[in-house]
Every structure is written in structure tokens, then in C-alpha cells.
Design a protein around this motif. Sequence first.
Motif, PDB file in Angstrom:
ATOM      1  N   ILE A   1       0.849  -1.195   0.000  1.00  0.00           N
ATOM      2  CA  ILE A   1       0.000   0.000   0.000  1.00  0.00           C
ATOM      3  C   ILE A   1       0.884   1.245   0.000  1.00  0.00           C
ATOM      4  CG2 ILE A   1      -1.714   1.316   1.296  1.00  0.00           C
ATOM      5  CD1 ILE A   1      -2.823  -1.294   2.375  1.00  0.00           C
ATOM      6  N   ASP A   2       1.858   1.263   0.907  1.00  0.00           N
ATOM      7  CA  ASP A   2       2.764   2.418   0.996  1.00  0.00           C
ATOM      8  C   ASP A   2       3.589   2.571  -0.286  1.00  0.00           C
ATOM      9  OD1 ASP A   2       1.780   2.638   3.541  1.00  0.00           O
ATOM     10  OD2 ASP A   2       3.534   1.746   4.517  1.00  0.00           O
ATOM     11  N   ARG A   3       4.017   1.437  -0.847  1.00  0.00           N
ATOM     12  CA  ARG A   3       4.882   1.501  -2.026  1.00  0.00           C
ATOM     13  C   ARG A   3       4.130   2.010  -3.246  1.00  0.00           C
ATOM     14  NH1 ARG A   3       5.680  -1.989  -6.143  1.00  0.00           N
ATOM     15  NH2 ARG A   3       4.416  -3.601  -5.126  1.00  0.00           N
TER      16      ARG A   3
ATOM     17  N   ALA B   1       2.897   6.793   3.283  1.00  0.00           N
ATOM     18  CA  ALA B   1       2.341   5.903   4.296  1.00  0.00           C
ATOM     19  C   ALA B   1       1.052   6.520   4.832  1.00  0.00           C
ATOM     20  CB  ALA B   1       3.345   5.683   5.423  1.00  0.00           C
ATOM     21  N   ILE B   2      -0.077   5.859   4.587  1.00  0.00           N
ATOM     22  CA  ILE B   2      -1.373   6.318   5.086  1.00  0.00           C
ATOM     23  C   ILE B   2      -1.653   5.617   6.404  1.00  0.00           C
ATOM     24  CG2 ILE B   2      -3.850   6.442   4.588  1.00  0.00           C
ATOM     25  CD1 ILE B   2      -3.194   6.416   1.646  1.00  0.00           C
ATOM     26  N   ASP B   3      -2.187   6.373   7.348  1.00  0.00           N
ATOM     27  CA  ASP B   3      -2.510   5.804   8.650  1.00  0.00           C
ATOM     28  C   ASP B   3      -3.405   4.575   8.478  1.00  0.00           C
ATOM     29  OD1 ASP B   3      -4.559   5.854  11.163  1.00  0.00           O
ATOM     30  OD2 ASP B   3      -2.538   6.472  11.756  1.00  0.00           O
TER      31      ASP B   3
ATOM     32  N   GLU C   1      -5.864   0.572  -5.115  1.00  0.00           N
ATOM     33  CA  GLU C   1      -6.453   1.640  -5.938  1.00  0.00           C
ATOM     34  C   GLU C   1      -7.715   2.193  -5.281  1.00  0.00           C
ATOM     35  OE1 GLU C   1      -8.119   2.410 -10.490  1.00  0.00           O
ATOM     36  OE2 GLU C   1      -7.723   0.377  -9.776  1.00  0.00           O
ATOM     37  N   GLU C   2      -8.511   1.322  -4.680  1.00  0.00           N
ATOM     38  CA  GLU C   2      -9.718   1.768  -3.978  1.00  0.00           C
ATOM     39  C   GLU C   2      -9.354   2.707  -2.825  1.00  0.00           C
ATOM     40  OE1 GLU C   2     -13.186   0.874  -4.789  1.00  0.00           O
ATOM     41  OE2 GLU C   2     -11.866   0.727  -6.530  1.00  0.00           O
ATOM     42  N   ILE C   3      -8.319   2.346  -2.091  1.00  0.00           N
ATOM     43  CA  ILE C   3      -7.874   3.197  -0.984  1.00  0.00           C
ATOM     44  C   ILE C   3      -7.435   4.556  -1.517  1.00  0.00           C
ATOM     45  CG2 ILE C   3      -6.159   3.454   0.845  1.00  0.00           C
ATOM     46  CD1 ILE C   3      -6.063   0.335   0.943  1.00  0.00           C
ATOM     47  N   LEU C   4      -6.656   4.547  -2.596  1.00  0.00           N
ATOM     48  CA  LEU C   4      -6.092   5.785  -3.127  1.00  0.00           C
ATOM     49  C   LEU C   4      -7.167   6.705  -3.688  1.00  0.00           C
ATOM     50  CD1 LEU C   4      -3.771   7.603  -3.943  1.00  0.00           C
ATOM     51  CD2 LEU C   4      -3.440   6.183  -5.984  1.00  0.00           C
ATOM     52  N   ARG C   5      -8.143   6.173  -4.426  1.00  0.00           N
ATOM     53  CA  ARG C   5      -9.119   7.053  -5.061  1.00  0.00           C
ATOM     54  C   ARG C   5     -10.024   7.732  -4.034  1.00  0.00           C
ATOM     55  NH1 ARG C   5     -14.298   5.275  -6.044  1.00  0.00           N
ATOM     56  NH2 ARG C   5     -14.793   3.159  -5.377  1.00  0.00           N
ATOM     57  N   ILE C   6     -10.251   7.071  -2.906  1.00  0.00           N
ATOM     58  CA  ILE C   6     -11.051   7.712  -1.861  1.00  0.00           C
ATOM     59  C   ILE C   6     -10.178   8.621  -1.002  1.00  0.00           C
ATOM     60  CG2 ILE C   6     -12.522   7.312   0.150  1.00  0.00           C
ATOM     61  CD1 ILE C   6     -13.794   6.590  -2.554  1.00  0.00           C
TER      62      ILE C   6
END
Length: 814
Positions: A426-428, A433-435, A477-482
Motif C-alpha cells: 500500500i505504501d509503495r 504511508a497512510i494511517d 487503488e480503492e484506498i487511493l481514489r477515496i
Amino acid sequence: MEISYKWLQEYINLPESPEEVGKILTGTGLEVEGVEKVEAIPGGLEGVVIGEVLTCTPHPDADKLSLTTVDVGAEQPLSIVCGAPNVAAGQKVVVALVGATLHPASGEPFQIKKAKIRGAASEGMICAEDEIGLGVSHAGIIVLDTSGPAAQIPNGTPAARYFNLEADYQIAIGLTPNRIDAASHFGTARDLKAALNRPLNMPSVADFAVNNRDLTLDVRVEDLAACPRYAGLTITGLTVGESPDWLKKRLISIGLNPINNVVDVTNFVCHDLGQPLHAFDTGKIAGAQVIVKTLPEGTPFVTLDGIERKLSATDLMICDEEKPMCIAGVFGGQNSGVTAETTSIFLESAYFSPTSVRKTAQHHGLKTDASFRFERGTDPNIPVFALKRAALLIQEVAGGVVSSEITDLYPDPIEPFRVLVRYRNIDRLIGIAIDRTEIHRILNALDIQADEMSADSFIAVVPPYRVDVTREADVIEEILRIYGLDNVPLSVTLSADSLSEFPKTDPNQWQSRVGQLLAANGFYEILTLSLTRPAYNDAIRSTLPGEDVTLLNPLSEELSVMRQTMLFSSLETLVYNLNRRQKDLKTFEFGKVYHKIQNDDGTSRYNERMRLSLALAGNQEAESWLQKGQAVVYHDIATAAQRVLNLFRIKSVDTQPADPAIFQYGLTYLVNKKPLVSLGLVQPKLTKLVDLKQPVFYADFDWSALLKLANTKARYAEVPRFPEVRRDLSLVLDKAVTFEQISRLAHQTERKLLRSINAFDVYEGESLGAGKKSYSVSFTLQDPTQTLTDAVIEKTMQRLMTGFERDLGAVIRK
């Protein structure tokens, strides 16, 4: 896909404007292509409010007019002159304020202005139905019932709100094929729920109940692969008719036409929840049976549009005991649909295989709202909820009772996707780095649960309606778009090789580079019209690639066709400048030429090509005390053309004489046997057409062909450690022999040592004999591996001389 803003507000609290909502959706990956206002009636009753008549007295100077004062919620009542016979004090009325534009039921729109009517001031208008487009009656003003809800309406309330005519907004979303989960208001609201961190207001189906079991059908699914889930119920005692206003407005707001209350509900639920439904008239279902199966190849079937279609053996059909009734997930049949005489229906809600529906829709060339969703993958877990929702709505708008239990054939439930997700990835992939708390908040908001959590990873349990989320990268991708792409900062050390690749050949970049090169060598860029005189094209008709492109409505005869060459545009520019005493000219232009080609079948096709033209006239340099002015010569245009070719790293070209219809003399350079540039001295008869009396040297590049050669990579070599050697020869040849022939033969004869060849003198005279000329030529030799010896040099030169004597008939004079 169209989404209604007000419809969306039923699912989630949206104080944001439609435009702001559009930006939020675009940020989540649902690209909004436009937001358009949708008015229930023209003008949307803007500037029209609810008012109360405080006083009403006869007009002193007009028998049919009344003087009224009306409270519209402002500090002071308005004085309004009214001609309606039914106006009276104490009434709640509809008032158009000054500045409002009204759109009557008939006639042109008009604006309300302050006026004096028979000497009395009027500050608005008390309206009748037809005056504001609500109806056609003009018998009197609209008087609201003060014993009902109107009594509680504050004065000044917008009339659009009272009549439930407030404008809606249609949000157009360019839905990508992978996001079929968002092909509904509920699906779109799910993304807003995650992006805004707000709860959803799901419609309730708690009131659903089976009223009796008077009409139970036998339902069977024979092809479970094509239909994993099939549900349905019956409703009896309904009345098919016109839908209520609220339902019609909802459909109209997304561009659908209302049909009848039953069909409108199925369309509403399809766009509300993303689950297509179909209603069958039970009176037309033979044998009280519904069978989901395929039929033999070529079986005829008449669809709702009245067209008979031949079925494929793989088409999944909804059938009764005797006949097919519907192409499953695609289109209904003509003899099973709901009509005005229908009193009972079988309501279908299913999950069909996307592959099956896609093949069938393509086979028949049918694209419907249902097939659009089924062939991309609907939610297999929502059919029963959608069935209950639709049944309640049908009972609300068409009456009737539910007369069977819900049939739900779902032998093999579709399981959620289970995807291993590692925090380090996820971080890469996101770059920051998202909490982890925020990661799981986003996933939970998207209905993606976390299982088997550890310090390094977790299993993402993805609901089956997210058919595009099956890999770890998809979950990230789902995490990033939101989370928001805009919230990921660019690194200060971002390197060029981490960016997306740009096109290998950028025409604009190359045009800029060539323009800078030519400008640095004294050329001025010109920009001319593509329209020209027919006479110009006629003058070189034999050399043109096609017919003229003629304007239908030309401004003049001089500008009635499109140019097929840029030559005359350049010549006209030279004349314009020469007439203004600008004698030494160097110009270049990027532009297009146009022609029409007749096909073998009699039709025509049009072609346009990009060209680069160079033109020289006058002197090479302005005269000065250091040197006299020297007129431009062929060498000058050839040098300019060669500089352009050098920029593209084009070293090796073949040549042939330039077209004599255009050039008095010159060359055409070819690469791979295709013309790249033609250059030389323009024929005097062509310069005379534009009244130009001095020589012009011209070059015409095929820019499109030049760009195709733009990717030649630079080659580097070690600086030679051994010296070059020069040897000179004087060759007496026939006048017809060109230096190009000498150079080509020399390079063919000596491929290893010969580095360059140059003609440093040309002589013609009586001493040589008739038809002869002499070339003084230098040859540069070099061996990169060793110093050349006299013996090697002599042997090489002897081989060259022998070739010149044998192949060109040369007489060697050392």
C-alpha cells in the motif's frame, strides 16, 4: 450515465452544490462530464412566490380592476393591480415579483416590471394557471386552499417549492466499464459515503408483506450457469395507468420517458439500485409456469419493438409452458408485456451471467439499460431487496396486493473475493504511508471488510458486486481514489524516468525545433491562407495528386479553392515584401495542402497533408563596405534543406531531378524511394503568375514523412586516434555526369577507408572539348585502426580511378 442531484440527496445528505458534488465524484474516479439544470416547467417559477392578499378594493378608474396589497414576506406589502374577478382579501395566492420572467402556457415569455395601470402603481402580478405554465385555465387567479397545508406556508415561500417544482440537476458521469457498481443512484451514493464519511439513508422495505397466496407460479431454472439466481413474486388487483408526478419527474430528470406506472417502477428501481427488473402479465403466462432455459437454434421470437429475431442456441430465455416470453437480461417479448388491460403481474429480479448476456446482446445487436448492467456484472445479493422495493412502489402507484411468496432460486451463492493485502505494498504503490486506521475506514465505507489481520497484512473481503476488485493492486487503488490523488504530494526528487512516457514523436516539439533552427539562420516564418486561386492549381495541374477542393460559398474567385501546393502562398508573400522594397528575403512556413481523390465506386475522399516550405530571393547577405551583395544560388537553398535534414539525423538520401513543371532545375531527395523534399529554382512562368520578376529558390518538405524519420537515434564513436589523408583528382567527364554519380560510385568502390568526398572546383571550356567538363575532387581517407601507408593509399586511389574510367568514362588528370 445520468444521475439526478435531488434523487441522490435521498440517499445521502448533500449540502454541497451540484458542481461541488461533481468535483468530488470526479476525484473518486467517477468522471463527471457535465452538470445541467433540469426544470419541471420552463423558467422553474424563478421569482414567483406565495403571498397573502391583505386588502382588496375596486380601482377608482376601472370597473374590472382591483387594487390590492399583498404580503410576500418582505418588509412592506406590495401594491398590485389585479384584473381577476375572483381576487379577495384573505386569499393565499401566487405572486410574480418584479424582475421575474414568466413562461405562459401559450405565447412568448414576458418579464414583470413596475408599472402604472390607470394611474395606480403595480409592483408585481397575481398569477393565473396559464400565466405561469401550470395549466391552461385563465378563469381567474390561483387561490390556494387556506384550510389545508397552504395555511401553514409562510408568505414569500418560493412557488416552485410549494408546487414541488424545484429545479433538479442532471449530473452526467462518463462511466468506465469496470465501475458498473456505480451505475445507479445507490451505487454513486456509496462512493460519496466513503469520500465524505457520511452515512447512507437506505430505503426501507420493512412494510413488505405477502397479502395472500392466490397466484403462485411454478418457477424453474434449467441453466444455472447462465442464471445463478432467479427471484420473483406476483401482484394481483393492480391498475395500469399514468404514473404520479413524483415518479415521472424522477425518470424525466435522467432523460427517461414515462410509460405507465408498472413499467416506470421497474425503470425507477433499475436506476435507483442498479438492479434491472422485468414485469410479465400473468394473464399471458401459459400453464402458470416460468422456465429459465435455452431454446433450439433459429427459434423465432418477436421482441417488444415488433421485430422477429432468430434465437441462438446459447440465448437464455424466460419461457412459459408454451412459448418464450423474454430474452433474459436483454429485452422483453411482444406478447408478455404489461398493457393497460393488465391486472396482475409476475415481477422478476435475477442475477444473470455477464458472459451469457453479453453474447446474446451482441448476437442480436441489442443494447438496453438492463443488458448494459447485466453484461458487466450486477450485485448478486440485491435481487430480493430490489424485488421488495419494487413491489411496495407498485402497490403505492398502481394498487394491488402481493399474492405469492418470494421465489428465490439461488443454489450456489456467489462468495466474496478474498484478497491478500500487505501494508508495505500500500505504501509503495501510493507513494506515502497512510494511517492504517484511515485505510480501514475507507475500506469499510466501501463495504470491503478486513479479515485475518496481522501487523503486516490482512485479507480484504470484497463484495461480489465489485467485479473489478480482485487483486491486491485493485484494493490499493480503492484506498487511493477515496483518500484522494490530490492528497499525495509529489516528491521533490521525482525523476524524469518515473513519469509516464510521452509520445516518441511530438509534432509540435519538432515544429518548434525546426522553426528555431531556420530562424537562427535568417529565415522569417510566415502564415498564409489555405484558400487560393484556381489558376495557381491549374498552372501545375499535371503534377498535382488529385482534384481541387472547391468551396461551396467562396468569398471571391481569388479564394475559391484550397491550395494543393504552398508554392504560390510563398511567392505571393515575396511579392508583397518586394513591393515594399524588402529585397533580400528568406521565408519558411508550416501549413497544409488539400486535394480530393475519386474512388473506383464513384465516391470521393478528401486528403490533407502537412508541408514545410522554404523560399529564398534577393541576395544572400545585405551589401556592405566589406563585400558586395551576392545573389542567392541553388547552394543556399540546398544548404538550408540539408540543415533541416541534419536536425533529423538524416544522412543518406537518394536523388532524382526535381519536377520540371515546378523547377527550372533542382533535385528531389528520396528516403526509402519516397520523396522527402524537392528543391531548386522555380520556373519563371510560375513566378510571372504572381508578377514576380526575380529568381526564387524554393524547397518543399513532406512534413509527415519527415516526422516518421524523427526517431533516428544519435550514434557516438570514439575520436579516431589515427590521422586522415587527403588525395585530389581531376576528372574530365561528359556534361551529363553529375557529382552525385561520382560520389555514389566512390562510396560503392571504397566502403572501408573513404570518409568523405568533395568537389572543390568545376570547369568547362573549349580546351576540354565539346560536351565535357572537369571536376576537381578531394577524397578523405582514414583507417580507425592504424596509420595509412603510402602503399595502401596508392592502391585505394588506383581502385577509385579505375572505377571512374570504367563506369563514367572519365579521363584522369592528376
